[in-house]
Design an enzyme around this catalytic site. Sequence first.
Site, PDB file in Angstrom:
ATOM      1  N   VAL A  63       0.809  -1.020   0.078  1.00  0.00           N
ATOM      2  CA  VAL A  63      -0.143  -0.075   0.074  1.00  0.00           C
ATOM      3  C   VAL A  63       0.746   1.176   0.004  1.00  0.00           C
ATOM      4  O   VAL A  63       0.243   2.450  -0.072  1.00  0.00           O
ATOM      5  CB  VAL A  63      -1.032   0.012   1.296  1.00  0.00           C
ATOM      6  CG1 VAL A  63      -1.895  -1.199   0.960  1.00  0.00           C
ATOM      7  CG2 VAL A  63      -0.339   0.118   2.554  1.00  0.00           C
ATOM      8  N   ASN A  89      -7.429  -1.238   5.402  1.00  0.00           N
ATOM      9  CA  ASN A  89      -7.093  -1.812   6.920  1.00  0.00           C
ATOM     10  C   ASN A  89      -5.710  -2.274   7.059  1.00  0.00           C
ATOM     11  O   ASN A  89      -5.106  -2.320   8.188  1.00  0.00           O
ATOM     12  CB  ASN A  89      -7.731  -3.112   6.832  1.00  0.00           C
ATOM     13  CG  ASN A  89      -7.506  -4.051   8.159  1.00  0.00           C
ATOM     14  OD1 ASN A  89      -7.846  -3.711   9.156  1.00  0.00           O
ATOM     15  ND2 ASN A  89      -6.632  -5.127   8.073  1.00  0.00           N
ATOM     16  N   TYR A 156       2.735   6.036  15.212  1.00  0.00           N
ATOM     17  CA  TYR A 156       1.547   5.213  15.064  1.00  0.00           C
ATOM     18  C   TYR A 156       0.374   6.177  15.235  1.00  0.00           C
ATOM     19  O   TYR A 156      -0.444   6.376  14.654  1.00  0.00           O
ATOM     20  CB  TYR A 156       1.540   3.938  15.915  1.00  0.00           C
ATOM     21  CG  TYR A 156       0.425   3.135  15.677  1.00  0.00           C
ATOM     22  CD1 TYR A 156       0.512   2.097  14.654  1.00  0.00           C
ATOM     23  CD2 TYR A 156      -0.696   3.156  16.360  1.00  0.00           C
ATOM     24  CE1 TYR A 156      -0.616   1.100  14.456  1.00  0.00           C
ATOM     25  CE2 TYR A 156      -1.773   2.382  16.273  1.00  0.00           C
ATOM     26  CZ  TYR A 156      -1.644   1.451  15.497  1.00  0.00           C
ATOM     27  OH  TYR A 156      -3.026   0.302  15.261  1.00  0.00           O
ATOM     28  N   LYS A 160      -2.575   7.429  12.946  1.00  0.00           N
ATOM     29  CA  LYS A 160      -3.941   7.056  13.177  1.00  0.00           C
ATOM     30  C   LYS A 160      -4.888   8.327  13.378  1.00  0.00           C
ATOM     31  O   LYS A 160      -5.992   8.220  13.126  1.00  0.00           O
ATOM     32  CB  LYS A 160      -3.929   5.963  14.240  1.00  0.00           C
ATOM     33  CG  LYS A 160      -3.412   4.451  13.964  1.00  0.00           C
ATOM     34  CD  LYS A 160      -3.853   4.109  12.709  1.00  0.00           C
ATOM     35  CE  LYS A 160      -3.441   2.577  12.306  1.00  0.00           C
ATOM     36  NZ  LYS A 160      -3.938   1.840  11.309  1.00  0.00           N
TER      37      LYS A 160
END
Length: 263
Positions: A63, A89, A156, A160
Site C-alpha cells: 500500500v 485496513n 503510530y 492514526k
Amino acid sequence: MTDLKNRVAVITGGESGIGLAISRTLSALGVKLVIGGILEEEGKRVAEELNAGSPTVFVKTDVRSESQVESLVKEAVSRFGKLDIMINNAGVYDGSASLMDTKEGLWNQIIDINLKGCYFGCRAALRQMIEQGTGGRIINTSSVGGLRGAADGASYTAAKFGVVGLTRQIACDYSELGVTVNAICPGAIETDVRKNSGAILGEHAVNMNRGVGSDPDAYKRTIPARRRGKPQEVADVAVFLASDAASYITGQAIAIDGGWTAT
C-alpha cells in the site's frame, strides 16, 4: 440488515488479524472479495479458503505504492464489474516507540503504510465509486491511538489521528454522492500485529513487546472490560458499516475498545 450478497469489496491487509476476520465475515455473507496484502503466503491461503464459499482472490499489494493500490481496485472491477466496499485496513505497529526513540526510517514506514496507504485506497475507491454513480462504502482502520494519547507510539499515533481526520474530511466532501466514509478504532485486540509488523518493517523495526496490549496487568488496569478484544468483535462493526443499515452514518470514528476511551 446485513444483506451484502453479490456486493464487491476490496480489503487491504485482509490476510491476517482484524482484516482476516473482516474477510471471513464478508465472504460468509456472499460478498465477492479481493484481498490486497503484503503477506503473500498467508494471502493465498486465505483466498483458497474463502473461495470455496464466495469468489475471492488475493493480489500481492504494497500500500506504499499508489500504482499497486490502483491496480488492486482495477482488479476488482475487472473481475466482478464494480466496487461497492473499500476497506483500508493495512497497517503496522510502531512498538509504542516514543518520539526520541523514533528514527526517521521508522517514522516514514509507519506514516507511509498506515496513513498514505489509506489515502491511496480512498482515492482509488472514490474514483471508481464516483464513476459508477451508485455510491459506496469506505471503511478505514484507525485505532484507539487515533483518538487519544498514551495508547501507542509517536508515529503510530500521528498516523492514526491522520486516518480519522482524513476520514472526516472525505465524508464532508463526498457523502452527498452516496459514499459513506467511516473509521473503526480498535483497542487492544488479540492479533499477530506485533510479529507481522516486525517482519514488514525489517531493519526499521523496534521492540514490539511494549504497550497496553502486551501486558495483561496493564490492560486489566486500563480497559474497563478487563480483557483484550477479539478480531470478530471489530469485524462485526466493519461489516455493519458496509451494509445498507449504516447508510446515514458517515464521518465517524467508532471505538471498539472495551471502554478504554471512556476512561
